[in-house]
Design a protein around this motif. Structure first.
Motif, short mmCIF file in Angstrom:
data_model
loop_
_atom_site.label_atom_id
_atom_site.label_comp_id
_atom_site.label_asym_id
_atom_site.label_seq_id
_atom_site.Cartn_x
_atom_site.Cartn_y
_atom_site.Cartn_z
N HIS A 1 -40.10 -75.51 11.56
CA HIS A 1 -40.04 -76.14 12.79
C HIS A 1 -38.64 -75.21 12.94
O HIS A 1 -37.80 -75.32 14.47
CB HIS A 1 -40.50 -77.16 13.59
CG HIS A 1 -41.75 -76.84 13.94
ND1 HIS A 1 -42.03 -76.75 14.88
CD2 HIS A 1 -42.73 -77.57 13.84
CE1 HIS A 1 -43.30 -77.29 14.90
NE2 HIS A 1 -43.38 -77.89 14.24
N LYS A 2 -37.80 -75.57 11.89
CA LYS A 2 -36.05 -75.31 11.93
C LYS A 2 -35.44 -74.09 11.13
O LYS A 2 -34.76 -73.86 11.46
CB LYS A 2 -35.70 -76.41 10.75
CG LYS A 2 -36.35 -78.78 11.13
CD LYS A 2 -35.33 -78.76 10.66
CE LYS A 2 -36.07 -80.54 11.23
NZ LYS A 2 -35.38 -81.41 10.22
N PHE A 3 -36.39 -73.95 9.76
CA PHE A 3 -36.34 -73.00 9.12
C PHE A 3 -37.19 -71.57 9.75
O PHE A 3 -38.20 -71.26 9.32
CB PHE A 3 -36.18 -73.23 7.34
CG PHE A 3 -34.61 -74.28 7.18
CD1 PHE A 3 -33.33 -74.39 7.95
CD2 PHE A 3 -35.67 -75.67 7.69
CE1 PHE A 3 -32.56 -74.88 7.65
CE2 PHE A 3 -34.41 -76.98 7.51
CZ PHE A 3 -33.34 -76.26 7.77
N ILE A 4 -36.47 -69.78 9.16
CA ILE A 4 -37.58 -68.85 8.70
C ILE A 4 -37.16 -69.26 7.34
O ILE A 4 -36.17 -68.97 6.58
CB ILE A 4 -36.77 -67.39 8.65
CG1 ILE A 4 -37.10 -67.54 10.40
CG2 ILE A 4 -37.59 -66.74 8.42
CD1 ILE A 4 -35.88 -66.49 11.12
N ILE A 5 -38.27 -68.95 6.07
CA ILE A 5 -38.64 -69.05 4.99
C ILE A 5 -39.47 -67.83 4.44
O ILE A 5 -40.36 -66.96 4.57
CB ILE A 5 -39.72 -70.69 4.62
CG1 ILE A 5 -39.65 -71.21 4.88
CG2 ILE A 5 -40.16 -70.19 3.11
CD1 ILE A 5 -40.03 -73.12 5.14
N ILE A 6 -38.97 -67.23 3.39
CA ILE A 6 -38.96 -66.64 2.47
C ILE A 6 -38.93 -67.01 1.49
O ILE A 6 -37.86 -67.57 0.13
CB ILE A 6 -37.60 -65.08 2.06
CG1 ILE A 6 -37.36 -64.49 3.45
CG2 ILE A 6 -38.51 -63.94 1.59
CD1 ILE A 6 -36.41 -64.34 3.81
N HIS A 7 -40.71 -66.91 0.95
CA HIS A 7 -41.18 -67.36 -0.45
C HIS A 7 -41.91 -66.46 -0.83
O HIS A 7 -42.42 -65.83 -0.54
CB HIS A 7 -42.28 -68.72 0.19
CG HIS A 7 -43.08 -69.57 -0.51
ND1 HIS A 7 -43.60 -70.20 -0.27
CD2 HIS A 7 -42.79 -69.65 -1.90
CE1 HIS A 7 -44.03 -71.13 -1.74
NE2 HIS A 7 -43.05 -70.39 -3.11
N GLN A 8 -41.47 -66.70 -2.44
CA GLN A 8 -41.79 -66.01 -3.67
C GLN A 8 -42.55 -66.81 -4.21
O GLN A 8 -42.12 -67.42 -4.85
CB GLN A 8 -41.14 -65.02 -4.38
CG GLN A 8 -41.48 -64.63 -5.26
CD GLN A 8 -40.50 -63.20 -6.76
OE1 GLN A 8 -40.03 -63.08 -6.13
NE2 GLN A 8 -40.53 -63.58 -7.51
N CYS A 9 -43.95 -67.10 -4.48
CA CYS A 9 -44.92 -67.67 -4.91
C CYS A 9 -45.61 -67.44 -5.92
O CYS A 9 -45.90 -68.31 -7.04
CB CYS A 9 -46.29 -68.34 -3.67
SG CYS A 9 -46.85 -66.94 -3.21
N GLY A 10 -45.24 -65.94 -6.52
CA GLY A 10 -45.77 -65.46 -7.69
C GLY A 10 -47.47 -65.31 -7.61
O GLY A 10 -48.31 -66.15 -6.15
N ASN A 11 -48.78 -65.91 -8.32
CA ASN A 11 -49.72 -65.33 -8.66
C ASN A 11 -50.86 -65.92 -9.66
O ASN A 11 -50.90 -65.25 -10.39
CB ASN A 11 -50.26 -64.37 -7.81
CG ASN A 11 -51.90 -64.39 -7.09
OD1 ASN A 11 -52.19 -66.08 -6.29
ND2 ASN A 11 -52.56 -63.56 -7.18
N SER A 12 -50.46 -66.64 -9.95
CA SER A 12 -50.89 -67.24 -11.92
C SER A 12 -52.56 -67.55 -11.37
O SER A 12 -53.10 -67.50 -10.04
CB SER A 12 -50.81 -69.22 -12.21
OG SER A 12 -51.30 -69.60 -11.14
#
Length: 108
Positions: free
Chosen positions: A12-23
């Motif tokens: 609601h407050k931010f744009i998030i760029i998320h690199q999460c990997g993929n175990s």
């Protein structure tokens, strides 16, 4: 507060760029894609989810970021120093010879 509610509040407050990997064990990317699909469209539009950020995107990601939350590997530290970005480092506690903690401490 559960993880889903925390993510929604942030989006609601931010744009998030998320690199999460993929175990293989946890299937992180698939699980987060599923959670993203349950969000309202406006919040989905604020959430850029990547398994990995490749060399074609990393420049855009780092340039676009106001704050970077990351591990403390030498490469990302070098980029953050060069770009003079605000960052929060979360070193991997099991990194070889505690190198990530030592890297992060260099910037304190």
């Amino acid at each position: 507060m559960d993880d889903k509610k925390q993510l929604e509040e942030l989006l609601h407050k931010f744009i998030i760029i998320h690199q999460c990997g993929n175990s293989v064990q946890y299937q992180d990317f698939a699980a987060l894609e599923k959670e993203k699909s349950k969000l309202p469209q406006k919040l989905q539009d604020n959430y850029f989810l990547f398994e990995y950020i490749n060399s074609d995107l990393i420049g855009w990601v780092l340039k676009s970021a106001d704050i970077i939350i990351t591990r403390a590997g030498a490469n990302i530290l070098t980029e953050i120093i060069a770009l003079q970005k605000l960052a929060l480092f979360i070193p991997l506690p099991w990194s070889g010879a505690n190198e990530q903690k030592l890297n992060a401490n260099l910037l304190v």
